[in-house]
Motif scaffolding. Sequence first.
Motif, PDB file in Angstrom:
ATOM      1  N   LEU A 155       7.384   5.576   2.584  1.00 25.25           N
ATOM      2  CA  LEU A 155       7.066   4.940   3.925  1.00 25.25           C
ATOM      3  C   LEU A 155       5.729   3.993   3.805  1.00 25.25           C
ATOM      4  O   LEU A 155       5.539   2.892   4.313  1.00 25.25           O
ATOM      5  N   GLY A 156       4.623   4.534   3.244  1.00 24.16           N
ATOM      6  CA  GLY A 156       3.753   4.004   2.448  1.00 24.16           C
ATOM      7  C   GLY A 156       2.484   4.818   3.649  1.00 24.16           C
ATOM      8  O   GLY A 156       2.394   4.867   4.674  1.00 24.16           O
ATOM      9  N   THR A 157       1.152   4.821   2.511  1.00 24.20           N
ATOM     10  CA  THR A 157       0.220   5.299   3.474  1.00 24.20           C
ATOM     11  C   THR A 157      -0.877   4.413   4.576  1.00 24.20           C
ATOM     12  O   THR A 157      -2.300   4.671   4.218  1.00 24.20           O
ATOM     13  N   ASN A 158      -0.474   3.095   3.650  1.00 21.65           N
ATOM     14  CA  ASN A 158      -1.446   1.859   4.024  1.00 21.65           C
ATOM     15  C   ASN A 158      -1.456   1.765   5.924  1.00 21.65           C
ATOM     16  O   ASN A 158      -1.339   0.536   6.505  1.00 21.65           O
ATOM     17  N   LEU A 159      -0.647   2.095   6.675  1.00 18.04           N
ATOM     18  CA  LEU A 159      -0.412   1.968   8.596  1.00 18.04           C
ATOM     19  C   LEU A 159      -1.416   2.136   8.423  1.00 18.04           C
ATOM     20  O   LEU A 159      -1.602   3.658   8.739  1.00 18.04           O
ATOM     21  N   LEU A 160      -2.345   1.848   9.596  1.00 17.91           N
ATOM     22  CA  LEU A 160      -2.603   2.104  11.372  1.00 17.91           C
ATOM     23  C   LEU A 160      -2.374   1.907  11.979  1.00 17.91           C
ATOM     24  O   LEU A 160      -1.931   0.732  12.317  1.00 17.91           O
ATOM     25  N   THR A 161      -2.866   2.566  13.026  1.00 17.91           N
ATOM     26  CA  THR A 161      -2.639   2.408  14.475  1.00 17.91           C
ATOM     27  C   THR A 161      -3.555   1.370  15.204  1.00 17.91           C
ATOM     28  O   THR A 161      -5.074   2.587  15.571  1.00 17.91           O
ATOM     29  N   ALA A 162      -3.964   0.406  15.929  1.00 18.38           N
ATOM     30  CA  ALA A 162      -5.311   0.744  17.595  1.00 18.38           C
ATOM     31  C   ALA A 162      -4.049   0.727  18.635  1.00 18.38           C
ATOM     32  O   ALA A 162      -3.462   0.445  19.176  1.00 18.38           O
ATOM     33  N   GLU A 163      -4.506   2.128  18.989  1.00 18.98           N
ATOM     34  CA  GLU A 163      -4.298   2.018  20.657  1.00 18.98           C
ATOM     35  C   GLU A 163      -4.720   1.597  21.265  1.00 18.98           C
ATOM     36  O   GLU A 163      -6.071   1.620  21.653  1.00 18.98           O
TER      37      GLU A 163
END
Length: 408
Positions: free
Chosen positions: A64-72
Amino acid sequence: MTTLVPARLRPGDRARVASVGLRARRLRSALSALGIAIGTAAIVAVLGLSSSSQAGLLSEIDRLGTNLLTAESGQSFSGDAARLPPEAPARISRLTAVEQVADTATIATANVYRSPLIPPVSTNALKVRAADLNLLPVVATGVAQGRWLNSATATKPVVVLGAVAAQRLGIDRVRPGQRVWLGGQWFYVAGILRPAVLAPEIDTSALIGYPAAQRYLNYASIVHGTVTQGPPSTVYVRCRTDQVDAVHEVLARTADPESPNEVDVSRPSDALTARAAASGAFNSLFLGLGVVALIVGAVGVANIMIISVLERRSEIGLRRALGATRGQIRAQFLSEAIVLAFLGGAVGVAAGVLATAVYATTKHWAIVVPAEAWTGGIGSAILIGALAGLLPALRASRMAPTEALRTV
């Protein structure tokens, strides 16, 4: 006068002598070895399943990849719920290391039901979210059935259900005319998504387009006197793998320059990695059960060896009369206990490996059995066998020939 020195038993001879006592009492030996086998199987299976599940989860993370970030949106200084600026996705997309950006908005005033007859309180913990059209590739999921939203359906009362949302609503497939009651009106179901591992909140969501949210649910923002869509509540960011830490540092300030402390930034793959590490937290409990089973097996081995010594006093006396030393008698009974435990340990290792292979295959995990699992299982079985057989062996070696031969 020549003194006769008793011949030493070679390891092969010792093993054959030890096997005679076990083969003469096969059922009793098998039942005693069963406890050792159960304990060893438990230890090997626990360590094997833990390693296999961790390998499977880490493999899924790599896919799935480790380069996903989320801003909530987080909380304000006063403790109230904060809101991301409507411009946050556009600002984040201007970062040079960012490759893809998508956002969703939780619509707190709307719920989704199978029909209007469902009591309003029975929400099934499902959320209604407005979503970008490019959401799926960013969160690494896809459509299991039906179709995703497009530029046309995003403006209409059309919904796509997350995997868990569809299950809780009792919808297992997309049928023509399939509808759900959303926000006080009917929405047509266009599709059902596959599970979103990196964004589990998507699984429990009913997803509609931003234009539809503005038109049918009155979800909109006013920017410089103009009504526009939004604001988003979660922004998903795919960035270059080698720049993840750099983007993580500036993501909150970029999303909301005025109040960066009100933005919660996370990396979903970190949570999954922590879950993989924490999945072994319960191993100690099951390993403890395995140790208890080994102890029970050791008691069984000690019991059979003590009974064996009592039943074979004539054999002990005869061997002593023919010149066997105390050390040879001690070695004989100790070898029997070790062989019994080794056989139980070997069967337990085979059972543990088989259980790991079967369960890991059903879960589509890589089959991983650590070397320390099977070596430790057999080693602990042999050690327990030696400890369990030590006292009976000492008792047999201390038996005087004349006393033992009285039973002949």
